[in-house]
Design a protein around this motif. Sequence first.
Motif, PDB file in Angstrom:
ATOM      1  N   ASP A  83      -3.986 -28.136 -17.645  1.00 57.21           N
ATOM      2  CA  ASP A  83      -3.192 -28.920 -16.698  1.00 57.21           C
ATOM      3  C   ASP A  83      -3.212 -28.268 -15.314  1.00 57.21           C
ATOM      4  O   ASP A  83      -3.354 -27.048 -15.175  1.00 57.21           O
ATOM      5  N   ASN A  84      -3.048 -29.098 -14.303  1.00 58.63           N
ATOM      6  CA  ASN A  84      -2.820 -28.609 -12.940  1.00 58.63           C
ATOM      7  C   ASN A  84      -1.316 -28.484 -12.714  1.00 58.63           C
ATOM      8  O   ASN A  84      -0.528 -29.247 -13.280  1.00 58.63           O
ATOM      9  N   TYR A  85      -0.925 -27.531 -11.853  1.00 60.88           N
ATOM     10  CA  TYR A  85       0.496 -27.248 -11.644  1.00 60.88           C
ATOM     11  C   TYR A  85       0.859 -27.396 -10.172  1.00 60.88           C
ATOM     12  O   TYR A  85       0.292 -26.687  -9.324  1.00 60.88           O
ATOM     13  N   PRO A  86       1.802 -28.297  -9.846  1.00 60.04           N
ATOM     14  CA  PRO A  86       2.316 -28.343  -8.470  1.00 60.04           C
ATOM     15  C   PRO A  86       3.212 -27.132  -8.233  1.00 60.04           C
ATOM     16  O   PRO A  86       4.015 -26.750  -9.091  1.00 60.04           O
ATOM     17  N   ILE A  87       3.089 -26.508  -7.059  1.00 62.98           N
ATOM     18  CA  ILE A  87       3.870 -25.315  -6.722  1.00 62.98           C
ATOM     19  C   ILE A  87       4.629 -25.566  -5.427  1.00 62.98           C
ATOM     20  O   ILE A  87       4.049 -25.987  -4.420  1.00 62.98           O
ATOM     21  N   ASP A  88       5.909 -25.292  -5.474  1.00 58.42           N
ATOM     22  CA  ASP A  88       6.776 -25.422  -4.311  1.00 58.42           C
ATOM     23  C   ASP A  88       6.927 -24.043  -3.674  1.00 58.42           C
ATOM     24  O   ASP A  88       7.486 -23.128  -4.300  1.00 58.42           O
ATOM     25  N   VAL A  89       6.449 -23.876  -2.456  1.00 62.74           N
ATOM     26  CA  VAL A  89       6.545 -22.600  -1.744  1.00 62.74           C
ATOM     27  C   VAL A  89       7.751 -22.674  -0.806  1.00 62.74           C
ATOM     28  O   VAL A  89       7.739 -23.403   0.185  1.00 62.74           O
ATOM     29  N   ARG A  90       8.784 -21.927  -1.113  1.00 57.18           N
ATOM     30  CA  ARG A  90      10.021 -21.952  -0.334  1.00 57.18           C
ATOM     31  C   ARG A  90       9.883 -21.140   0.956  1.00 57.18           C
ATOM     32  O   ARG A  90       9.012 -20.257   1.057  1.00 57.18           O
ATOM     33  N   ALA A  91      10.759 -21.399   1.895  1.00 62.00           N
ATOM     34  CA  ALA A  91      10.749 -20.670   3.162  1.00 62.00           C
ATOM     35  C   ALA A  91      11.556 -19.376   3.035  1.00 62.00           C
ATOM     36  O   ALA A  91      12.504 -19.286   2.247  1.00 62.00           O
ATOM     37  N   ILE A  92      11.172 -18.368   3.813  1.00 66.52           N
ATOM     38  CA  ILE A  92      11.905 -17.101   3.842  1.00 66.52           C
ATOM     39  C   ILE A  92      13.250 -17.344   4.528  1.00 66.52           C
ATOM     40  O   ILE A  92      13.301 -17.903   5.625  1.00 66.52           O
ATOM     41  N   PRO A  93      14.361 -16.937   3.912  1.00 65.59           N
ATOM     42  CA  PRO A  93      15.685 -17.159   4.533  1.00 65.59           C
ATOM     43  C   PRO A  93      15.769 -16.475   5.893  1.00 65.59           C
ATOM     44  O   PRO A  93      15.333 -15.337   6.065  1.00 65.59           O
ATOM     45  N   SER A  94      16.347 -17.161   6.852  1.00 64.23           N
ATOM     46  CA  SER A  94      16.415 -16.633   8.218  1.00 64.23           C
ATOM     47  C   SER A  94      17.340 -15.435   8.340  1.00 64.23           C
ATOM     48  O   SER A  94      17.188 -14.613   9.238  1.00 64.23           O
ATOM     49  N   ASP A  95      18.322 -15.309   7.436  1.00 63.41           N
ATOM     50  CA  ASP A  95      19.284 -14.209   7.535  1.00 63.41           C
ATOM     51  C   ASP A  95      18.893 -13.008   6.680  1.00 63.41           C
ATOM     52  O   ASP A  95      19.678 -12.065   6.527  1.00 63.41           O
ATOM     53  N   TYR A  96      17.688 -13.023   6.108  1.00 63.98           N
ATOM     54  CA  TYR A  96      17.278 -11.883   5.275  1.00 63.98           C
ATOM     55  C   TYR A  96      17.017 -10.673   6.152  1.00 63.98           C
ATOM     56  O   TYR A  96      16.413 -10.777   7.222  1.00 63.98           O
ATOM     57  N   GLN A  97      17.433  -9.480   5.689  1.00 66.54           N
ATOM     58  CA  GLN A  97      17.252  -8.246   6.439  1.00 66.54           C
ATOM     59  C   GLN A  97      16.444  -7.253   5.611  1.00 66.54           C
ATOM     60  O   GLN A  97      16.630  -7.129   4.403  1.00 66.54           O
ATOM     61  N   GLY A  98      15.548  -6.528   6.299  1.00 59.25           N
ATOM     62  CA  GLY A  98      14.745  -5.513   5.631  1.00 59.25           C
ATOM     63  C   GLY A  98      13.361  -6.020   5.294  1.00 59.25           C
ATOM     64  O   GLY A  98      12.950  -7.133   5.652  1.00 59.25           O
ATOM     65  N   LEU A  99      12.606  -5.166   4.599  1.00 60.05           N
ATOM     66  CA  LEU A  99      11.258  -5.526   4.166  1.00 60.05           C
ATOM     67  C   LEU A  99      11.320  -6.677   3.173  1.00 60.05           C
ATOM     68  O   LEU A  99      12.093  -6.651   2.213  1.00 60.05           O
ATOM     69  N   TRP A 100      10.520  -7.717   3.402  1.00 62.83           N
ATOM     70  CA  TRP A 100      10.533  -8.901   2.541  1.00 62.83           C
ATOM     71  C   TRP A 100       9.916  -8.549   1.190  1.00 62.83           C
ATOM     72  O   TRP A 100       8.750  -8.182   1.079  1.00 62.83           O
ATOM     73  N   LEU A 101      10.736  -8.668   0.120  1.00 63.11           N
ATOM     74  CA  LEU A 101      10.302  -8.266  -1.212  1.00 63.11           C
ATOM     75  C   LEU A 101      10.877  -9.251  -2.233  1.00 63.11           C
ATOM     76  O   LEU A 101      11.920  -9.007  -2.835  1.00 63.11           O
ATOM     77  N   PRO A 102      10.212 -10.403  -2.462  1.00 69.41           N
ATOM     78  CA  PRO A 102      10.727 -11.387  -3.411  1.00 69.41           C
ATOM     79  C   PRO A 102      10.271 -11.074  -4.842  1.00 69.41           C
ATOM     80  O   PRO A 102       9.094 -10.795  -5.091  1.00 69.41           O
ATOM     81  N   THR A 103      11.189 -11.121  -5.781  1.00 70.64           N
ATOM     82  CA  THR A 103      10.875 -10.875  -7.187  1.00 70.64           C
ATOM     83  C   THR A 103      12.065 -11.307  -8.038  1.00 70.64           C
ATOM     84  O   THR A 103      13.214 -11.251  -7.580  1.00 70.64           O
ATOM     85  N   PRO A 104      11.841 -11.732  -9.274  1.00 64.82           N
ATOM     86  CA  PRO A 104      12.975 -12.075 -10.139  1.00 64.82           C
ATOM     87  C   PRO A 104      13.723 -10.858 -10.664  1.00 64.82           C
ATOM     88  O   PRO A 104      14.855 -10.975 -11.112  1.00 64.82           O
ATOM     89  N   SER A 105      13.093  -9.662 -10.617  1.00 64.69           N
ATOM     90  CA  SER A 105      13.764  -8.485 -11.161  1.00 64.69           C
ATOM     91  C   SER A 105      13.220  -7.222 -10.499  1.00 64.69           C
ATOM     92  O   SER A 105      12.003  -7.073 -10.327  1.00 64.69           O
ATOM     93  N   LEU A 106      14.148  -6.316 -10.118  1.00 71.04           N
ATOM     94  CA  LEU A 106      13.778  -5.027  -9.529  1.00 71.04           C
ATOM     95  C   LEU A 106      14.791  -3.973  -9.958  1.00 71.04           C
ATOM     96  O   LEU A 106      15.997  -4.205  -9.893  1.00 71.04           O
ATOM     97  N   THR A 107      14.304  -2.832 -10.421  1.00 68.75           N
ATOM     98  CA  THR A 107      15.176  -1.724 -10.806  1.00 68.75           C
ATOM     99  C   THR A 107      14.681  -0.450 -10.129  1.00 68.75           C
ATOM    100  O   THR A 107      13.472  -0.229  -9.988  1.00 68.75           O
ATOM    101  N   LEU A 108      15.649   0.394  -9.731  1.00 74.22           N
ATOM    102  CA  LEU A 108      15.358   1.663  -9.059  1.00 74.22           C
ATOM    103  C   LEU A 108      16.166   2.759  -9.746  1.00 74.22           C
ATOM    104  O   LEU A 108      17.385   2.629  -9.905  1.00 74.22           O
ATOM    105  N   SER A 109      15.500   3.826 -10.177  1.00 71.08           N
ATOM    106  CA  SER A 109      16.182   4.908 -10.867  1.00 71.08           C
ATOM    107  C   SER A 109      15.528   6.229 -10.498  1.00 71.08           C
ATOM    108  O   SER A 109      14.458   6.271  -9.879  1.00 71.08           O
ATOM    109  N   GLU A 110      16.186   7.333 -10.886  1.00 69.92           N
ATOM    110  CA  GLU A 110      15.661   8.661 -10.580  1.00 69.92           C
ATOM    111  C   GLU A 110      16.106   9.658 -11.635  1.00 69.92           C
ATOM    112  O   GLU A 110      17.086   9.437 -12.362  1.00 69.92           O
ATOM    113  N   GLN A 111      15.372  10.773 -11.704  1.00 69.47           N
ATOM    114  CA  GLN A 111      15.716  11.894 -12.577  1.00 69.47           C
ATOM    115  C   GLN A 111      15.528  13.186 -11.799  1.00 69.47           C
ATOM    116  O   GLN A 111      14.540  13.336 -11.066  1.00 69.47           O
ATOM    117  N   TRP A 112      16.472  14.109 -11.988  1.00 69.27           N
ATOM    118  CA  TRP A 112      16.399  15.415 -11.347  1.00 69.27           C
ATOM    119  C   TRP A 112      16.090  16.466 -12.406  1.00 69.27           C
ATOM    120  O   TRP A 112      16.531  16.359 -13.550  1.00 69.27           O
TER     121      TRP A 112
END
Length: 536
Positions: free
Chosen positions: A253-282
């Motif tokens: 099948d072919n798939y139609p894709i809707d490409v949304r616009a970047i929100p005007s009030d977004y701040q920082g490096l543009w990084l779209p993703t459904p999930s992001l985790t940040l952790s550390e160990q000392w």
Amino acid sequence: MVKHIFKQTLLLIITLVISLHALAEEEAREAVAYASSTSIKVNETFFVTVVVNDRVRKNDLDITPLANGFVVGSVNAQSSYSNINGVSNNETRFTIPLMVQNKSVTEIPALKVDGLQTQAIPLDVIADNESVDRLAQDVLFDSSLSTNSLYPQQSATYTMQVMVATQVSDITIEAPYGEGLIVEQLGEDRQYRAVIGGRQFVVLERKYTITAESEQQGSQTTLYSGRFKGAVASNDRRGFPTGLGIPVARTGDNYPIDVRAIPSDYQGLWLPTPSLTLSEQWSTTEQEVTVGDAITREITLAITDRDASQFPTIDIAYPASVSVYDERPVFDEQDGKTVMTLKQVLIPRQAGDITLPGMKVNWWDSENHTQRTATLPAKTIHAAANANSAQSNGTEPLPALPMQTEVVEVKDAGYWPLLTSLFALLWVLTLGMWWKSVRLQRAVVGNNTNHTAPRPDNSLATAIASDDPIKVQKAWRNSPAHIQAHTKSALDSYLASVYGNKGNRQQALSALLATNNSVPTPNNPAPSALASITPE
């Protein structure tokens, strides 16, 4: 009394373990059935195979449900055993020739074998004068897209599966495509067996990342399906191969894709993703360390639907009182996420309270359409002065090396292991020549009655020979001031090669060893305390 209770408890535990093991084995046993074809003509012979992942007897298979509507041939049973990496497997395979008697038959009923039961297999029975499209049944195609709504620079996963139940040659696979979409293959192809619709297929699975370009925001586009091509071996009327290949092509099948616009009030490096985790160990949880001690900080950033090349650069501004050595980040795939691991070695160079900065990563939650921030807290430590350090003797601290971040993916090592072995061999030869020279120096000192200068500090030489940067730094800090001053530059070069990926590590290590061996005699050596005592 105590021994009796202990024996009863031990017996109960053993019985429980055996029962659980038997239950696990019982749950693991299964019987699977599949047919050579599911579109059958009346009076046409086909085969049903029943596979049990255990050793069972031929008489354990109950074929009486097949008496209604089928002519049943002689059942063939084969058992096999395998042991791979200490894991043993038994398998019993039954092959049953069948012939459908009339068009009223709609399925192969479930069959029982040694307490297990197979699933029913639906059949499409046609008249003897009708034709069957075997090719359509033997080669199937399926595809899926993880999401059809993307933000610019966000990726989706396109999965295509080709299912083959016959011999296919000259296979080619064409990637999907679409305007304003970047298509890249994700990982390696997978090949496995699966029972689908009552038939056994060999499944070829390939995945692609589909990334929306920034210019496409606020618009719609179409992802056109991938394509499979090949040639299926043909047989004559008697079932013998003709040597000819029948061309076959499949698409999805072919798939139609809707490409949304970047929100005007977004701040920082543009990084779209459904999930992001940040952790550390000392490497340590202590709040107090000693100047010159190494602290390891390991930062892990995991992002869903994002390639390693799309990861942000981690750049933390540490205070000037800390030397920082970055190892190269390593990327891996875990549970559908791309995981980056960055290891940093931090060395305090001044006494006092030091705040090690935290960090934050702004990202856009593409599922909930909101901005989020992943953070790591700052950490404050107290660096205690080291009485034996170079600072106590007025020596300048080691300069911090500039941070370097280089993307590294886990791949085939290529020719580097061979070069590493060669450098290791040269290092062993260098160490042997050094040891021979040390023994020669000892012999000369033993035969010389004149006062000679002390040799370089043995503990530092031993640490250098171990090629352990932590041991080398500790031994260097505990060395006399004139040895620290003489070897400081060579030590800098060695640490830069280890932590900063600057220069060749073996060459820097050899240079440090040679520099330590060439430490000159200190001027105006302190006189012995016993030399001032004069007997009356």
